[in-house]
Design an enzyme around this catalytic site. Sequence first.
Site, PDB file in Angstrom:
ATOM      1  N   GLY A 185     -25.444 -39.052   4.362  1.00  0.00           N
ATOM      2  CA  GLY A 185     -26.733 -38.274   4.559  1.00  0.00           C
ATOM      3  C   GLY A 185     -27.438 -39.227   4.537  1.00  0.00           C
ATOM      4  O   GLY A 185     -27.721 -40.485   4.789  1.00  0.00           O
ATOM      5  N   PRO A 186     -28.917 -38.581   5.422  1.00  0.00           N
ATOM      6  CA  PRO A 186     -30.143 -39.792   5.516  1.00  0.00           C
ATOM      7  C   PRO A 186     -30.507 -40.368   4.028  1.00  0.00           C
ATOM      8  O   PRO A 186     -30.368 -39.515   3.416  1.00  0.00           O
ATOM      9  CB  PRO A 186     -30.613 -39.383   6.125  1.00  0.00           C
ATOM     10  CG  PRO A 186     -30.573 -37.689   6.072  1.00  0.00           C
ATOM     11  CD  PRO A 186     -29.694 -37.647   5.618  1.00  0.00           C
ATOM     12  N   VAL A 209     -36.177 -37.515   2.943  1.00  0.00           N
ATOM     13  CA  VAL A 209     -36.098 -36.198   2.199  1.00  0.00           C
ATOM     14  C   VAL A 209     -36.649 -35.503   2.962  1.00  0.00           C
ATOM     15  O   VAL A 209     -37.811 -35.497   3.372  1.00  0.00           O
ATOM     16  CB  VAL A 209     -35.617 -36.490   0.974  1.00  0.00           C
ATOM     17  CG1 VAL A 209     -35.858 -35.363   0.409  1.00  0.00           C
ATOM     18  CG2 VAL A 209     -34.868 -37.294   0.345  1.00  0.00           C
ATOM     19  N   SER A 210     -35.170 -34.312   3.690  1.00  0.00           N
ATOM     20  CA  SER A 210     -36.651 -33.601   4.123  1.00  0.00           C
ATOM     21  C   SER A 210     -37.102 -32.212   2.886  1.00  0.00           C
ATOM     22  O   SER A 210     -36.257 -31.784   1.752  1.00  0.00           O
ATOM     23  CB  SER A 210     -35.597 -31.770   4.905  1.00  0.00           C
ATOM     24  OG  SER A 210     -36.245 -30.990   5.106  1.00  0.00           O
ATOM     25  N   HIS A 221     -36.039 -24.267 -14.895  1.00  0.00           N
ATOM     26  CA  HIS A 221     -35.274 -24.945 -14.555  1.00  0.00           C
ATOM     27  C   HIS A 221     -35.527 -26.276 -13.325  1.00  0.00           C
ATOM     28  O   HIS A 221     -36.039 -26.358 -12.073  1.00  0.00           O
ATOM     29  CB  HIS A 221     -34.531 -24.182 -14.175  1.00  0.00           C
ATOM     30  CG  HIS A 221     -32.645 -25.756 -14.987  1.00  0.00           C
ATOM     31  ND1 HIS A 221     -32.220 -26.129 -14.035  1.00  0.00           N
ATOM     32  CD2 HIS A 221     -31.996 -24.728 -15.639  1.00  0.00           C
ATOM     33  CE1 HIS A 221     -31.451 -26.405 -14.161  1.00  0.00           C
ATOM     34  NE2 HIS A 221     -31.090 -26.027 -15.273  1.00  0.00           N
ATOM     35  N   ALA A 253     -38.104 -29.702   2.151  1.00  0.00           N
ATOM     36  CA  ALA A 253     -37.577 -27.806   2.809  1.00  0.00           C
ATOM     37  C   ALA A 253     -36.916 -27.752   1.799  1.00  0.00           C
ATOM     38  O   ALA A 253     -35.977 -26.931   1.064  1.00  0.00           O
ATOM     39  CB  ALA A 253     -37.685 -27.485   4.221  1.00  0.00           C
ATOM     40  N   LYS A 254     -35.812 -28.855   2.284  1.00  0.00           N
ATOM     41  CA  LYS A 254     -34.233 -28.920   1.658  1.00  0.00           C
ATOM     42  C   LYS A 254     -33.857 -29.665   0.443  1.00  0.00           C
ATOM     43  O   LYS A 254     -33.097 -29.645  -0.040  1.00  0.00           O
ATOM     44  CB  LYS A 254     -33.071 -30.191   3.114  1.00  0.00           C
ATOM     45  CG  LYS A 254     -33.362 -28.444   3.843  1.00  0.00           C
ATOM     46  CD  LYS A 254     -32.704 -29.184   4.867  1.00  0.00           C
ATOM     47  CE  LYS A 254     -32.131 -28.767   6.485  1.00  0.00           C
ATOM     48  NZ  LYS A 254     -32.139 -29.546   7.690  1.00  0.00           N
ATOM     49  N   GLY A 255     -34.687 -30.878  -0.342  1.00  0.00           N
ATOM     50  CA  GLY A 255     -34.333 -31.954  -0.859  1.00  0.00           C
ATOM     51  C   GLY A 255     -32.756 -33.019  -1.324  1.00  0.00           C
ATOM     52  O   GLY A 255     -32.367 -32.410   0.573  1.00  0.00           O
TER      53      GLY A 255
END
Length: 317
Positions: A196-197, A200-201, A107, A203-205
């Site tokens: 937010g920034p 993009v992290s 998905h 690991a987090k997206g």
Amino acid sequence: MDFNFTTKEQKKAVDQSMLLCCKFFISESRNIATLDAIERAARLNPEAVLVNKFPDRAYNRVRYTLVSYVLHDCTGNAIYSPLQQTVVAMAEVAFNAINLELHDGAHPRLGTVDDIVFHPLARASLDEAAWLAKAVAADIGNRFSVPVFLYAAAHPTGKELDTIRRELGYYRPNFMGNQWGGWTMPESLSQLPDEGPITVSRAKGITMIGARPWVTLYNIPIMSTDVSAARRIARKVSARGGGLPKVQTLGLVHGEDSTEIACMLLERNQIGADTVQNRVEMLAAQEGLDVEKGYFTDFSPEMILEKYKNLVSVKRP
């Protein structure tokens, strides 16, 4: 802001107040310890009630459904819902426990906490759902340094979820031809998030957060591994492809021996599951494919409201 209800009359008033429903989607379904930790966070405040969980191993995705009340000030503005702290607590556990770089599934997804949507229930309004969506977005964007994109009633111009996802590349598989894995897009976004920034992290997206009237989620299995055929059918069913109005679809691999049409019914009273089922069966027959009876991935709003009331009555004798 802390609210304490001490008398039976106060609690009864809260029970009968306007209610909001949250659907919380995470990119994980296979790590039981992680899911247990998220569910513990969901139950920390008994005023926010977890009414349903829908995991899908092939998609590597889980949706939690929660309900609670919303309180207002003397001018009628929404000022508090237990859902805010609960949803942020669930997100914190998810961000700490799930690494999007190690995730894969059938998905599409853009983030560890991929989507959070708020719906009004009972006497609540869409404005109240939008207020909560924006409050949660600010918390997640600022506390966890995650880019958040608002959509539908929570967005300043009402921009829809599928439009933003398309701009961000959500619908393009990036792993093994028909799967999604890791983070393969630029770490600096081409458009400014709402919270937010802009970076993009991996690991987090990215997290999508919105508010909208009820959406019915209905999936129809296709007894074929031909994902190209499933995508052709999905497009012809969708409003975007000239099919049924207020219907959005995805043709996806689902397990080793089947595909399915994942459907979002935006106006269930206008175009319901039976209509979608019939259209998919007709189009699949033209492809020489068999179709199974579809299934809902959540309860109706009426059933969710009833489950919430039952669970609250058990907690508060």
